[in-house]
Every structure is written in C-alpha cells, then in structure tokens.
Scaffold this motif. Structure first.
Motif, PDB file in Angstrom:
ATOM      1  N   UNK A   1       0.848  -1.084   0.650  1.00  0.00           N
ATOM      2  CA  UNK A   1      -0.031  -0.129  -0.269  1.00  0.00           C
ATOM      3  C   UNK A   1       0.686   1.030  -0.232  1.00  0.00           C
ATOM      4  N   UNK A   2       2.226   1.299  -0.811  1.00  0.00           N
ATOM      5  CA  UNK A   2       2.880   1.982  -0.958  1.00  0.00           C
ATOM      6  C   UNK A   2       3.386   2.592   0.436  1.00  0.00           C
ATOM      7  N   UNK A   3       4.054   1.657   1.455  1.00  0.00           N
ATOM      8  CA  UNK A   3       4.124   2.164   2.219  1.00  0.00           C
ATOM      9  C   UNK A   3       3.403   3.093   3.495  1.00  0.00           C
ATOM     10  N   UNK A   4       2.324   2.281   3.354  1.00  0.00           N
ATOM     11  CA  UNK A   4       1.258   3.173   4.198  1.00  0.00           C
ATOM     12  C   UNK A   4       1.453   2.538   5.685  1.00  0.00           C
ATOM     13  N   UNK A   5       0.950   3.515   6.580  1.00  0.00           N
ATOM     14  CA  UNK A   5       1.438   3.489   7.637  1.00  0.00           C
ATOM     15  C   UNK A   5       0.959   2.828   8.769  1.00  0.00           C
ATOM     16  N   UNK A   6       0.489   1.142   9.119  1.00  0.00           N
ATOM     17  CA  UNK A   6      -0.706   0.687   9.109  1.00  0.00           C
ATOM     18  C   UNK A   6      -1.296   0.182  10.940  1.00  0.00           C
ATOM     19  N   UNK A   7       0.108   1.133  11.491  1.00  0.00           N
ATOM     20  CA  UNK A   7      -0.011   0.587  12.997  1.00  0.00           C
ATOM     21  C   UNK A   7       1.303   0.851  13.613  1.00  0.00           C
ATOM     22  N   UNK A   8       1.064   0.610  15.111  1.00  0.00           N
ATOM     23  CA  UNK A   8       2.496   0.827  15.896  1.00  0.00           C
ATOM     24  C   UNK A   8       2.755  -0.697  17.007  1.00  0.00           C
ATOM     25  N   UNK A   9       3.399  -0.943  17.754  1.00  0.00           N
ATOM     26  CA  UNK A   9       3.340  -1.603  18.773  1.00  0.00           C
ATOM     27  C   UNK A   9       4.484  -0.932  19.846  1.00  0.00           C
ATOM     28  N   UNK A  10       4.282  -1.577  20.882  1.00  0.00           N
ATOM     29  CA  UNK A  10       5.376  -1.150  21.749  1.00  0.00           C
ATOM     30  C   UNK A  10       6.368  -1.637  21.492  1.00  0.00           C
ATOM     31  N   UNK A  11       7.844  -1.305  21.865  1.00  0.00           N
ATOM     32  CA  UNK A  11       9.146  -2.103  21.704  1.00  0.00           C
ATOM     33  C   UNK A  11       9.012  -3.169  22.586  1.00  0.00           C
ATOM     34  N   UNK A  12       8.773  -2.944  23.247  1.00  0.00           N
ATOM     35  CA  UNK A  12       8.390  -3.315  25.377  1.00  0.00           C
ATOM     36  C   UNK A  12      10.372  -2.425  25.716  1.00  0.00           C
ATOM     37  N   UNK A  13      10.298  -1.325  25.274  1.00  0.00           N
ATOM     38  CA  UNK A  13      11.595  -0.308  26.043  1.00  0.00           C
ATOM     39  C   UNK A  13      11.392   0.630  25.696  1.00  0.00           C
ATOM     40  N   UNK A  14      13.043   1.360  26.825  1.00  0.00           N
ATOM     41  CA  UNK A  14      13.446   2.588  26.135  1.00  0.00           C
ATOM     42  C   UNK A  14      14.105   3.027  25.249  1.00  0.00           C
ATOM     43  N   UNK A  15      14.058   3.806  24.268  1.00  0.00           N
ATOM     44  CA  UNK A  15      15.265   3.966  22.814  1.00  0.00           C
ATOM     45  C   UNK A  15      15.797   2.701  22.508  1.00  0.00           C
ATOM     46  N   UNK A  16      14.603   1.523  21.254  1.00  0.00           N
ATOM     47  CA  UNK A  16      15.199   0.875  20.335  1.00  0.00           C
ATOM     48  C   UNK A  16      16.279   0.992  19.377  1.00  0.00           C
ATOM     49  N   UNK A  17      16.828   0.328  19.695  1.00  0.00           N
ATOM     50  CA  UNK A  17      17.952   1.018  18.364  1.00  0.00           C
ATOM     51  C   UNK A  17      17.541  -0.021  16.714  1.00  0.00           C
ATOM     52  N   UNK A  18      19.116  -0.514  17.343  1.00  0.00           N
ATOM     53  CA  UNK A  18      18.467  -1.949  15.610  1.00  0.00           C
ATOM     54  C   UNK A  18      17.417  -2.730  16.557  1.00  0.00           C
ATOM     55  N   UNK A  19      17.095  -3.517  15.210  1.00  0.00           N
ATOM     56  CA  UNK A  19      15.950  -4.390  15.042  1.00  0.00           C
ATOM     57  C   UNK A  19      15.808  -5.141  13.813  1.00  0.00           C
ATOM     58  N   UNK A  20      16.121  -7.072  14.448  1.00  0.00           N
ATOM     59  CA  UNK A  20      16.630  -7.962  13.280  1.00  0.00           C
ATOM     60  C   UNK A  20      15.299  -8.803  13.336  1.00  0.00           C
ATOM     61  N   UNK A  21      14.776  -9.617  11.687  1.00  0.00           N
ATOM     62  CA  UNK A  21      13.393 -10.382  11.594  1.00  0.00           C
ATOM     63  C   UNK A  21      14.115 -11.674  12.194  1.00  0.00           C
ATOM     64  N   UNK A  22      13.363 -12.477  12.994  1.00  0.00           N
ATOM     65  CA  UNK A  22      13.677 -14.315  13.101  1.00  0.00           C
ATOM     66  C   UNK A  22      12.949 -15.009  12.426  1.00  0.00           C
ATOM     67  N   UNK A  23      13.669 -16.174  12.459  1.00  0.00           N
ATOM     68  CA  UNK A  23      13.551 -16.735  11.067  1.00  0.00           C
ATOM     69  C   UNK A  23      12.466 -17.322  10.277  1.00  0.00           C
ATOM     70  N   UNK A  24      11.571 -16.779  11.709  1.00  0.00           N
ATOM     71  CA  UNK A  24       9.618 -17.344  11.740  1.00  0.00           C
ATOM     72  C   UNK A  24       9.487 -16.091  10.463  1.00  0.00           C
ATOM     73  N   UNK A  25       9.801 -14.929   9.921  1.00  0.00           N
ATOM     74  CA  UNK A  25       9.823 -14.212   9.172  1.00  0.00           C
ATOM     75  C   UNK A  25       8.112 -13.262   9.956  1.00  0.00           C
TER      76      UNK A  25
END
Lengths: 357, 327
Positions: free
Chosen positions: A141-165
C-alpha cells in the motif's frame, strides 16, 4: 493507434515490473552508506568482493538500511533523531517513497521486513512518553503506516527479523532521548535496557534483561543466525574505568551468555561496540569497536578468539564462513583466519553499518 | 569563512608532512623508555629495597608516561597500555593480585612460566608502586617473596619496553613512512598514518582530561582524591606535566610548527602546573586547590579543542568518522 487490448497488456506489463529481483540491481551482496570526499553522502551496493555495484546519492548522512528480502528495494534511515526514511529502487537509483513518521514519533535509525517483505518494522521514539515504539508500514500500500506497537522498552535501536519471518528481535538500548535535547542521554541513572522478541501482533514472546549491576550496559546492536541464535553488542554508560562484558549470545531457548576477552583486550574496546554480526551457523560472533579501532571475534563454545586492529572500523557482516568489514577510512576487508585482507580501498568514509542482502 | 578555510586547505603544506618528524619523536621516546626500564630492572636485580629503587622507578615511569601518548602500534604487541600501567583500578585488582601471589608462598613468582600467566593487574608500574610505596607491602626483606616479585615485575616492564622499542626502531616506523605504498598492509594511505597520530594525540588529551583530572575531581559535594593516578608515589601532577610536555613535542613535530594555538594552550597549562602546590592532588577537598585543578582541567580541554582544529586542518584528516558518531 493504441487498441484497447494493447493498452490493457501495457498496464499488465507495468504491474509486473515491480517483480524485479536483486539480480536486476546487479546482485549486490551488501549495502552500505558512505560520506564521499566532496562531503556528500551516498548509498552503495557492494559485491561479495567489495566492488561497487551501484551508487545512489543520499540527501544526508545515512545510518543503516533495511533490505527487502526479494525485491531490489532498500529503505534508508538517517541518523537519529530522523523524521523520514527513503525507499530506494536499487535498479534505477530513484526514491520511490518517502516514509514520514507521525507527529510525536521519530525514527531511531533501523528497520527490518517481516511477512516476506510485506511489512516494514521501524524503531521509533514516542516523543511524549519516551517509550520505544515499533512502527508498521505496508509495502503493497505504498508503505502506508498501518499501525504500531510498544517495543518493550526505551530507546529501541537495531531490530532484526527472526527465522520465522514474523517475530522481530529488538535491542531496547534503555536510553531516553528527546528531540529538543538532541542526543543527550536523559536517564543514565535509571536506564534498564533489554532485548525483546515481539511477534507480528506486538505480543512480547520473551524479554531478556541483564543483571542489575549491568543496567548501564546499553544493548544497541544485534544479529540473528539462521537457526535463531541472537548475538548482541553493548555500549557501557557507567564508570569508564570498568570493563564489563559487551557481547552476548541468546540461544533459541532464551539462555543468555555474555563474553569477556580478559582485562587487557577488553579495555581496548573502549566500552563501545558499534556493530555486530553472527555467522550463519550461529557459532562465531564478530563485533566492531570504532572507538577502540578494533574488531573482536568470539566463539560460542570457547569464548574470545582474537582481535583485529583497524582504524575506525565499524561495518561488519557475515561472508561465507567468515566476515567482511568496512571502516571510516575507506577500507573493505575480508576477515581471513586472524588477519584482514584488503578487498577495496577508496577515499570515502564508510558509515556505521554494512548490511547483508 | 568557508571560502577562507577552503583556500587554507588548498595552499597549506602537504598533508601528513609531519608524520616523518612524529616518527622520529616516537622513536626517541621509546628508546629512552627502553633504557630507563632496563636500568630499573638491573638495579632491582642488585637490590630490591624500596629506598634504593624509588628514584629509578620514577625515572622509568616518567619515560613510560612520555611514550604512552602514542597509543597505536607496538603497544598492542605487548598486551596494551594496561599491561604496563594498570590504572584506573576501581575494583582494586592490583592489591588483590599481589596478595594472592604472596600468599601462595611465592611459588608462582619463582616459576617463570607461571609468572608470565599472572594477570596484568599484578604487573607493571602500579603493582610496583604498591610494593615500593605502600606501607602495607613495602616492609619486606631481601629474602622475601616481595623482593622477588619486585625483580620480576621490573624485568617484565623492561622486556616489554625492549620489544616495543625494537618494533618502533625498525618494522613499525617503516609501515608509517611507507604508508600508501603497494606492499604496505598496515597503512593503506598516507592519510591513515597521519590519522593514527592525530587520533593518538586527541586520545592522550582526553585521557588527561577525563581520567587523570575529572575522575578524581568528582563533584564539589563528593571529590574523589584516591582516584588520582599514582597518589601513593606522589605522581598525579607529575604524570600530567610529563604527558603534556610529551604532547608538546609531538604537536611541534606533527604540526610542523603550524599549530600555534595548540602550542600556546600547551604552554599556558605547562606554566600553570607549578602553581599547584599539592603534587599528589590529595587536597582537592580544599576549595582553593580544587579551583586550581579545575582551571587546569579547562586548560587541557582548550588544548584538545585547538589541537583537533589545527592538526586536522594541517594534516588534512579528521578523527574517527564512526568513533565519534555515538550510535
């Protein structure tokens, strides 16, 4: 004269054009941002041997890029606190989309795709509360923002996808910042970083915290192996004369271990890890320490292996059964056995991260 | 302003011009350290008594403080700077290690191979300082385990000094002087050699600022005099003076005398230091002494700022692009 049939088939062709793959962008193996000698900035596609595949000008200093798993598409993030990110078509070099973060949010510099590249997850700050947020954007959808959720903490920096995708591993660095005060750290005495695993519904699957005496050890970078082990790197915000462990590994059963290289070597890291890479088999961790001008390698089984020295080294990624590095003085190196062998050297300054495609 | 800077860049002396001179200065620093460390080791072999060894200890430590402003290269071949001067030591590893070594009836100290494996906290100038200057350890006889430990530590320092000096006089100098040449695998360009020196100068100034000065100063409410470097041997101010003097030599060489503001700031600090009466900085709890030490801290910051600007411009390189990013 265009017939109705020809017009329709033309439309179809247009709609299939997006099915390009990374081969159409010259099959780069890595992406990295750099500062050029004339002071401008660009995103580079690099071959496995460190050669330039493409070069795309960027409007400002880049930090990291999120790489689409199939399409030749990258999302480039600037340095935090950034207000926008750019979607780049790596076959044409054109910016196809601009992601503007909602009011009361700013980007923290990293993103990752889940659901076979359909959803982009971005690390963000809730400016009002200082809580970490993961923003969700729908590519179809042309990168429409569809939502958000809490990162589980403060100051999230890097994130990576786990093998379950569908699960993301998030380094919640624990450091509260506010755009009004730039990069000033607002909560060093009370910070409490964690590494959270969130599924695609935003539900925390597990949360890893360090022992209380290490609460000032900001978890900022991570990498994931094919089997789901997670290596992470930290930046110590406490007394600089201490030399705490800065590298850790989480097993799929959540068992955590941290590594130390001994008093002398450990102090050489200057308490600052800039980037982390984990070998495909999840047995070897490579980390860079740009302040200490060195990289360290650790074995899952035997701990610290060795040090490699290189001025301003920061980018690191896996390559076959070893690693490849980039640095602020323009070098691209293979890590061979216990040495660096040069692949390329230019007068550009490679920025923080080397991202594997 | 931007245009003026650009013109300065265009017409200033060739970048990295001062590297050759900087290498000469480095070689002389390390040659002197090797000589002084050897004297310390041979004197310790003659007699391990603290009163006899203190003067030669100071001279060797002076030479190390001078050489230690160069923070790259051969130092890594001997285990890094902490393997010669283990400090800061917040958790008291040095005293713990020495006590353990002495308790085990000197067995580890006597066995050459076992001693080689001893933690760096139990070696170097700060372990020696404990044995020579701290009454808890310094009352030993010439037949004691302490005496043997003093000899072994001195010998270990001399071996490391010798190894570094060897590397600097030959192989490592060549790497710097042939930077950018085809078979040079350490410095891929002349800029990299210049950058190594620039990073080192700025790093040494930051060490004086944050670790030698700001750390013991603590806060007004809670000064931390016992965090001063080498307070047992009255070396806190001495180490600052010697390292600034060494940096003065290095800046002259590296900057081809084209870093006037840096040298001016250095000379301000060096002539201010004698006005601080308390050489061991143990009276920083006194507000007037504290004020003087805070002034010195500001002078060191001024030197660092001037050096960053002038040397970067003169050498045509900057310090770490990634190291300073903080992300």
């Amino acid at each position: 004269m265009t017939t109705r049939r020809a017009f329709l088939s033309g439309l179809l062709a247009a709609s299939t054009t997006p099915n390009l793959t990374w081969a159409d962008a010259g099959s780069p193996a890595y992406l990295a941002a750099a500062k050029l000698p004339n002071g401008s900035f660009a995103l580079f596609g690099l071959s496995a041997t460190g050669k330039d595949i493409f070069q795309i000008p960027l409007p400002g200093r880049g930090h990291a890029a999120a790489v689409h798993p199939e399409r030749p598409e990258a999302v480039a993030f600037g340095r935090r606190p950034g207000r926008f990110a750019l979607v780049i078509d790596c076959t044409t070099g054109l910016f196809t989309q601009r992601l503007d973060v909602p009011n009361e949010r700013h980007f923290y510099g990293h993103g990752a795709f889940i659901h076979n590249g359909e959803i982009l997850c971005t690390t963000e700050n809730n400016i009002k509360t200082g809580e970490g947020v993961i923003g969700l954007w729908a590519r179809s959808e042309n990168y429409r923002r569809i939502g958000e959720f809490s990162s589980g903490g403060i100051g999230p920096h890097e994130l990576k996808t786990m093998p379950d995708d569908k699960t993301v591993a998030i380094a919640n660095g624990g450091i509260k910042t506010h755009p009004d005060t730039g990069r000033e750290k607002l909560n060093l005495n009370t910070m409490r970083p964690n590494l959270s695993f969130l599924d695609d519904a935003g539900i925390i699957q597990s949360k890893i915290e360090l022992t209380p005496e290490l609460h000032q050890n900001s978890i900022r970078h991570l990498d994931v192996s094919m089997g789901g082990r997670v290596a992470f790197g930290m930046q110590w915000q406490g007394d600089p004369s201490e030399t705490p462990d800065l590298v850790g590994l989480i097993e799929p059963d959540d068992k955590v271990r941290t590594f130390n290289s001994g008093l002398s070597q450990q102090s050489g890291l200057q308490n600052y890890i800039g980037s982390v890479a984990l070998s495909y088999d999840g047995n070897t961790i490579g980390v860079t320490a740009p302040k200490g001008n060195r990289a360290h390698f650790y074995s899952r089984n035997t701990g610290f292996i060795h040090t490699i020295k290189r001025n301003d080294i920061c980018g690191i990624a896996t390559k076959n059964d070893s690693f490849i590095t980039t640095d602020g003085t323009g070098g691209v190196f293979n890590v061979n056995d216990r040495n660096l062998t040069i692949l390329a050297h230019t007068s550009r300054a490679w920025d923080n991260h080397l991202v594997k495609i | 302003m931007r245009l003026i800077l650009f013109l300065i860049c265009m017409f200033s002396a060739p970048a990295y011009a001062g590297v050759k001179e900087a290498v000469d200065v480095t070689k002389s620093f390390h040659e002197n350290f090797a000589i002084q460390a050897q004297l310390l080791a041979s004197d310790a072999e003659k007699s391990c008594g603290p009163d006899f060894l203190k003067p030669v200890y100071h001279k060797a430590f002076d030479a190390w403080v001078t050489a230690s402003i160069i923070q790259f290269g051969p130092i890594d071949d001997v285990g890094g700077p902490l393997s010669i001067a283990f400090w800061p030591d917040k958790k008291g590893f040095t005293a713990k290690t020495i006590k353990r070594l002495l308790q085990e009836n000197g067995e580890i100290i006597t066995d050459k191979n076992q001693f080689a494996e001893v933690s760096i906290a139990g070696k170097g100038f700060f372990a020696l300082e404990r044995l020579l200057f701290d009454p808890e350890f310094s009352m030993y006889s010439t037949t004691s385990a302490e005496c043997l430990l003093v000899k072994n530590i001195a010998k270990d320092i001399a071996q490391k000094a010798d190894r570094m000096n060897d590397l600097w006089q030959t192989m490592f100098s060549d790497f710097l002087l042939t930077a950018g040449e085809e078979d040079n695998t350490v410095f891929l360009s002349k800029e990299e050699a210049a950058q190594a020196y620039l990073t080192s100068v700025i790093g040494a100034l930051e060490f004086i600022e944050t670790t030698r000065l700001a750390r013991p100063l603590g806060t007004l409410e809670r000064p931390r005099p016992k965090r001063a470097e080498g307070w047992r041997s009255e070396r806190p101010l001495r180490n600052i003076r010697i390292s600034l003097a060494a940096l003065d030599d290095m800046v002259s060489a590296l900057g081809d005398n084209e870093a006037p503001a840096t040298q001016e700031e250095l000379s301000i600090a060096l002539s201010f230091i004698p006005s601080i009466q308390d050489k061991s900085l143990q009276s920083i709890t006194d507000i007037s002494v504290r004020f003087k030490v805070e002034s010195l801290l500001q002078m060191v910051i001024n030197i660092k700022e001037a050096a960053t600007e002038e040397l970067s411009l003169h050498l045509g390189v900057t310090t770490g692009f990634n190291a300073l990013d903080g992300d």
